[in-house]
Design an enzyme around this catalytic site. Sequence first.
Site, mmCIF file in Angstrom:
data_model
loop_
_atom_site.group_PDB
_atom_site.id
_atom_site.type_symbol
_atom_site.label_atom_id
_atom_site.label_comp_id
_atom_site.label_asym_id
_atom_site.label_seq_id
_atom_site.Cartn_x
_atom_site.Cartn_y
_atom_site.Cartn_z
ATOM 1 C CG PHE A 139 -1.843 1.281 1.123
ATOM 2 C CD1 PHE A 139 -3.014 1.254 0.371
ATOM 3 C CD2 PHE A 139 -1.482 2.472 1.745
ATOM 4 C CE1 PHE A 139 -3.810 2.391 0.252
ATOM 5 C CE2 PHE A 139 -2.272 3.608 1.624
ATOM 6 C CZ PHE A 139 -3.440 3.562 0.877
ATOM 7 C CG ASP A 224 5.805 3.596 1.642
ATOM 8 O OD1 ASP A 224 5.777 4.376 2.613
ATOM 9 O OD2 ASP A 224 4.855 3.441 0.861
ATOM 10 C CE LYS A 253 -0.815 6.883 6.580
ATOM 11 N NZ LYS A 253 -0.491 5.724 5.774
#
Length: 411
Positions: A139, A224, A253
């Site tokens: 993702f 990532d 984030k």
Amino acid sequence: MKNPAITLEDRYCAHNYQPLPVVLSSGQGIWLRDQDGKRYMDMMSAYSAVSFGHSHPALVAALTKQAGQLAVTSRAFYTDQLGPFLQLLCEMTGMPKALPMNSGAEAVETAIKAARKWGYKVKGIADQSAEIIVCRGNFAGRTTTIVGFSSEPQYRDGFGPFAGGFVSVPFGDADALEKAITPNTAAFLVEPIQGEAGIIVPPEGYLKKCREICDRHNVLLICDEVQTGLGRTGRLLASEHDGIKPDGLILGKALGGGLLAVSAFLAREDLMAVFAPGDHGSTFGGNPLAAAVGQAALRLLRDEKLADTAQRLGERMLAGLRAIQHPAIRAIRGRGLLIGMDLDPAVITAREFCERLMQQGILTKDTHDTVVRFAPPLIITADEIDAALTTIRHVFETLSTAVPLTEKSYA
Ligand SMILES: *Cc1c(COP(=O)(O)O)cnc(C)c1O
């Protein structure tokens, strides 16, 4: 009668999410409150964006001070905030250079552009033929390029045609990575722990093997760490568990302190050097407001040793969850305070479990139908973890009465 806030949101907002039926109106630390003042423990932290808790005073102070001073200039000019922010970010992560963006997906796109250009200009791959190897179950966000290399049918359905140049291998299988490498391979893009796929922890030493393979074949290793980074898994970066350093690193984030969208692509010198003025950019990327908040967030992470808290309390939470004996539990996985509880949907779906937790005052979100995620703000305390465990055990106890164990085992 339906809550008017829900009615309005359903009426005017695109239905690209299916929120739990709770209307939040304030947050403080690990706690959220709904319109009626009912308190909920946040066990989801906005997909790890709120690692410092809600409305952290130091972060709100940095935000409001900078907002009253200078917020957005574009990178057409220098500001007194960006340099110090990126200096701290680079020093903490051990990466020499950073390119600031806003969302995680934008930073992933930045990594893809950097890797391809490096492939052509440095490695010498023939024009238009660079390949990037990704993992099944990945993702990395929702842009068309990114969903184009997703293995999740729903993320792709109806959104093609997709960009080429991506090759998928199974996650956790270093041999599969080596077999997939060709002279056209520019990079391997990987999450140290797959978050949205259901908190999938790879076999011990996986990233270390990937590092060796990438070195041997002159392939960039790009991690990532939008979800796993910044203390979440018990280290500043999850890749540190394997003692490796990636060539490219993607953060997002929590980098915005739970107040703003702040992301960055970090890279070794020769990789970042592929970008010349005009090659890439973002109107808001690196703005002074984001830089001030990002810098305050990094300081907090370092000074409060939040990665250590994640390590210590993650172990406590994992042990507590593993001690629960219930036939619905298929697996408990995770590292630090990034934990997934995999449930047997024949007993209860993860969504139903989250709804029951909500009734008991804990908010979280399922991922992939069967996994309940536990990722509280890293400022949580041991007592609060224990209180959450008590509530989770209670939900399982109420389940046992609703679904007698014998009925399940003979079903
Ligand atoms: C959330 C996430 C992204 C995308 O971040 P957005 O800010 O939602 O664009 C990328 N990679 C990983 C691993 C993520 O968890």
